[in-house]
Design a protein around this motif. Structure first.
Motif, PDB file in Angstrom:
ATOM      1  N   ASP A  31       0.862  -1.175   0.000  1.00 35.75           N
ATOM      2  CA  ASP A  31       0.000   0.000   0.000  1.00 35.75           C
ATOM      3  C   ASP A  31       0.904   1.232   0.000  1.00 35.75           C
ATOM      4  O   ASP A  31       1.398   1.660   1.040  1.00 35.75           O
ATOM      5  CB  ASP A  31      -0.911  -0.008   1.228  1.00 35.75           C
ATOM      6  CG  ASP A  31      -1.930   1.118   1.213  1.00 35.75           C
ATOM      7  OD1 ASP A  31      -1.825   1.982   0.312  1.00 35.75           O
ATOM      8  OD2 ASP A  31      -2.816   1.135   2.076  1.00 35.75           O
ATOM      9  N   ILE A  32       1.124   1.804  -1.183  1.00 34.21           N
ATOM     10  CA  ILE A  32       2.091   2.889  -1.310  1.00 34.21           C
ATOM     11  C   ILE A  32       1.569   4.201  -0.716  1.00 34.21           C
ATOM     12  O   ILE A  32       2.351   5.130  -0.489  1.00 34.21           O
ATOM     13  CB  ILE A  32       2.481   3.123  -2.781  1.00 34.21           C
ATOM     14  CG1 ILE A  32       1.250   3.525  -3.607  1.00 34.21           C
ATOM     15  CG2 ILE A  32       3.130   1.874  -3.366  1.00 34.21           C
ATOM     16  CD1 ILE A  32       1.606   3.938  -5.029  1.00 34.21           C
ATOM     17  N   LEU A  33       0.261   4.280  -0.446  1.00 34.30           N
ATOM     18  CA  LEU A  33      -0.277   5.536   0.077  1.00 34.30           C
ATOM     19  C   LEU A  33       0.246   5.844   1.478  1.00 34.30           C
ATOM     20  O   LEU A  33       0.421   7.018   1.839  1.00 34.30           O
ATOM     21  CB  LEU A  33      -1.805   5.479   0.090  1.00 34.30           C
ATOM     22  CG  LEU A  33      -2.481   5.426  -1.284  1.00 34.30           C
ATOM     23  CD1 LEU A  33      -3.986   5.408  -1.123  1.00 34.30           C
ATOM     24  CD2 LEU A  33      -2.051   6.604  -2.154  1.00 34.30           C
ATOM     25  N   THR A  34       0.491   4.797   2.280  1.00 35.29           N
ATOM     26  CA  THR A  34       0.999   5.027   3.643  1.00 35.29           C
ATOM     27  C   THR A  34       2.380   5.686   3.626  1.00 35.29           C
ATOM     28  O   THR A  34       2.556   6.747   4.234  1.00 35.29           O
ATOM     29  CB  THR A  34       1.024   3.722   4.444  1.00 35.29           C
ATOM     30  OG1 THR A  34      -0.315   3.216   4.563  1.00 35.29           O
ATOM     31  CG2 THR A  34       1.592   3.953   5.832  1.00 35.29           C
ATOM     32  N   ILE A  86       3.818   7.231   1.178  1.00 37.22           N
ATOM     33  CA  ILE A  86       3.729   8.513   0.464  1.00 37.22           C
ATOM     34  C   ILE A  86       3.170   9.589   1.389  1.00 37.22           C
ATOM     35  O   ILE A  86       3.673  10.714   1.445  1.00 37.22           O
ATOM     36  CB  ILE A  86       2.842   8.370  -0.793  1.00 37.22           C
ATOM     37  CG1 ILE A  86       3.585   7.589  -1.878  1.00 37.22           C
ATOM     38  CG2 ILE A  86       2.450   9.748  -1.328  1.00 37.22           C
ATOM     39  CD1 ILE A  86       2.764   7.344  -3.119  1.00 37.22           C
ATOM     40  N   GLY A  87       2.116   9.243   2.137  1.00 37.36           N
ATOM     41  CA  GLY A  87       1.508  10.216   3.041  1.00 37.36           C
ATOM     42  C   GLY A  87       2.451  10.673   4.133  1.00 37.36           C
ATOM     43  O   GLY A  87       2.567  11.880   4.406  1.00 37.36           O
ATOM     44  N   LEU A 106       0.545  12.539  12.298  1.00 35.29           N
ATOM     45  CA  LEU A 106       1.091  12.142  11.005  1.00 35.29           C
ATOM     46  C   LEU A 106       1.406  10.651  10.930  1.00 35.29           C
ATOM     47  O   LEU A 106       1.447  10.089   9.840  1.00 35.29           O
ATOM     48  CB  LEU A 106       2.355  12.954  10.688  1.00 35.29           C
ATOM     49  CG  LEU A 106       2.989  12.742   9.309  1.00 35.29           C
ATOM     50  CD1 LEU A 106       2.002  13.030   8.194  1.00 35.29           C
ATOM     51  CD2 LEU A 106       4.241  13.601   9.159  1.00 35.29           C
ATOM     52  N   VAL A 107       1.613  10.020  12.082  1.00 36.62           N
ATOM     53  CA  VAL A 107       2.008   8.610  12.083  1.00 36.62           C
ATOM     54  C   VAL A 107       0.982   7.729  12.801  1.00 36.62           C
ATOM     55  O   VAL A 107       0.315   6.907  12.164  1.00 36.62           O
ATOM     56  CB  VAL A 107       3.405   8.435  12.732  1.00 36.62           C
ATOM     57  CG1 VAL A 107       3.816   6.964  12.720  1.00 36.62           C
ATOM     58  CG2 VAL A 107       4.443   9.288  12.004  1.00 36.62           C
TER      59      VAL A 107
END
Length: 272
Positions: A5-8, A10-11, A203-204
């Motif tokens: 899941d590249i969104l994690t 990237i975010g 953010l995390v």
């Protein structure tokens, strides 16, 4: 099938980049050093770790790495493909009998689906199958909740420890009021712990917890479809009727019209 899941990443990366750009836009490269303080890092990370050790058992703490890794993966199981799988199973069950489905198990990757089909092949009553599989869903939900509870608590404790660090810094600053020149720098250092704790939380930890919660809801939804499909196959429902029933679970974005082969198969089954 599990994919990244590249969104994690990237975010998280994008968030830190935006913070760094904000720092550089005002203070340049020299301003970066003013946002780094070892003592503040020790207070936030050390205090957060201490709180988690008090709050959770060691068995849960050891699973933290695996829980975090789950936010970087996603289940690529498509619900339309799941519906098509049940259509195939229903057609074979009507032609060759429910016992013939046992030979299909080598091609089934989903353990929950495999368990349901094997229960159906064993002749277990539909109500009992539903109870057994729903109990497994409940157990899965509880396991997932215990896993993401660590991230949830970390999201709560990080800002609190940031504030504790700020209070400690303010006390030290007030003790040095005799030197007015040190008030500004000491105040800035005191506020850094609040910054660190807030960034980590928002953010995390909290976004990761929310993503795991969404993944659990999606998995529970898919498993409810599997239960309906298994019971439909066991009861000998017409594949066309079962298809329409399962497609009712799908959203407008994921649902699609049956292809010509499926329509022909359904018509053939109706004729038989």
């Amino acid at each position: 099938m599990r994919k990244t899941d590249i969104l994690t990443p990237i975010g998280i990366t994008l968030g830190f980049i935006m913070i760094m750009l904000a720092i550089l836009s005002k203070g340049g490269t020299e301003g970066v050093s003013s946002f780094l303080d070892v003592a503040s890092i020790f207070v936030v990370i050390g205090g957060l770790t201490a709180s988690l050790l008090i709050n959770f058992k060691m068995e849960q703490i050891k699973l933290t790495g695996n829980v975090i890794k789950e936010t970087f993966h996603k289940n690529d199981q498509r619900m339309t493909e799941l519906v098509e799988k049940f259509i195939h199973l229903a057609e074979r069950a009507r032609r060759q009998g429910i016992l013939a489905l046992e030979n299909e198990m080598d091609e089934v990757d989903d353990e929950f689906l495999k368990k349901g089909i094997l229960l159906a092949v064993d002749g277990i009553e539909p109500e009992v199958i539903s109870d057994i599989m729903n109990a497994e869903i409940t157990a899965m939900e509880e396991r997932h909740y215990r896993g993401r509870a660590i991230l949830e608590k970390a999201g709560e404790y990080a800002p609190a420890w940031g504030m504790i660090g700020t209070l400690v810094g303010l006390v030290l600053m007030l003790n040095s009021l005799t030197d007015p020149a040190t008030l500004g720098p000491n105040m800035a250092v005191a506020l850094l712990t609040t910054l660190y704790g807030t960034v980590l939380a928002n953010l995390v930890f909290i976004p990761m917890k929310n993503k795991l919660e969404q993944k659990t809801e999606e998995e529970m939804f898919i498993r409810q479809i599997i239960i309906e499909g298994v019971i439909g196959v066991q009861s000998g429902q017409n594949p066309r009727i079962l298809e329409e029933k399962l497609r009712a679970f799908l959203s407008n974005e994921t649902a699609k019209e049956p292809n010509e082969d499926t329509k022909m198969t359904g018509e053939h089954v109706n004729e038989t």
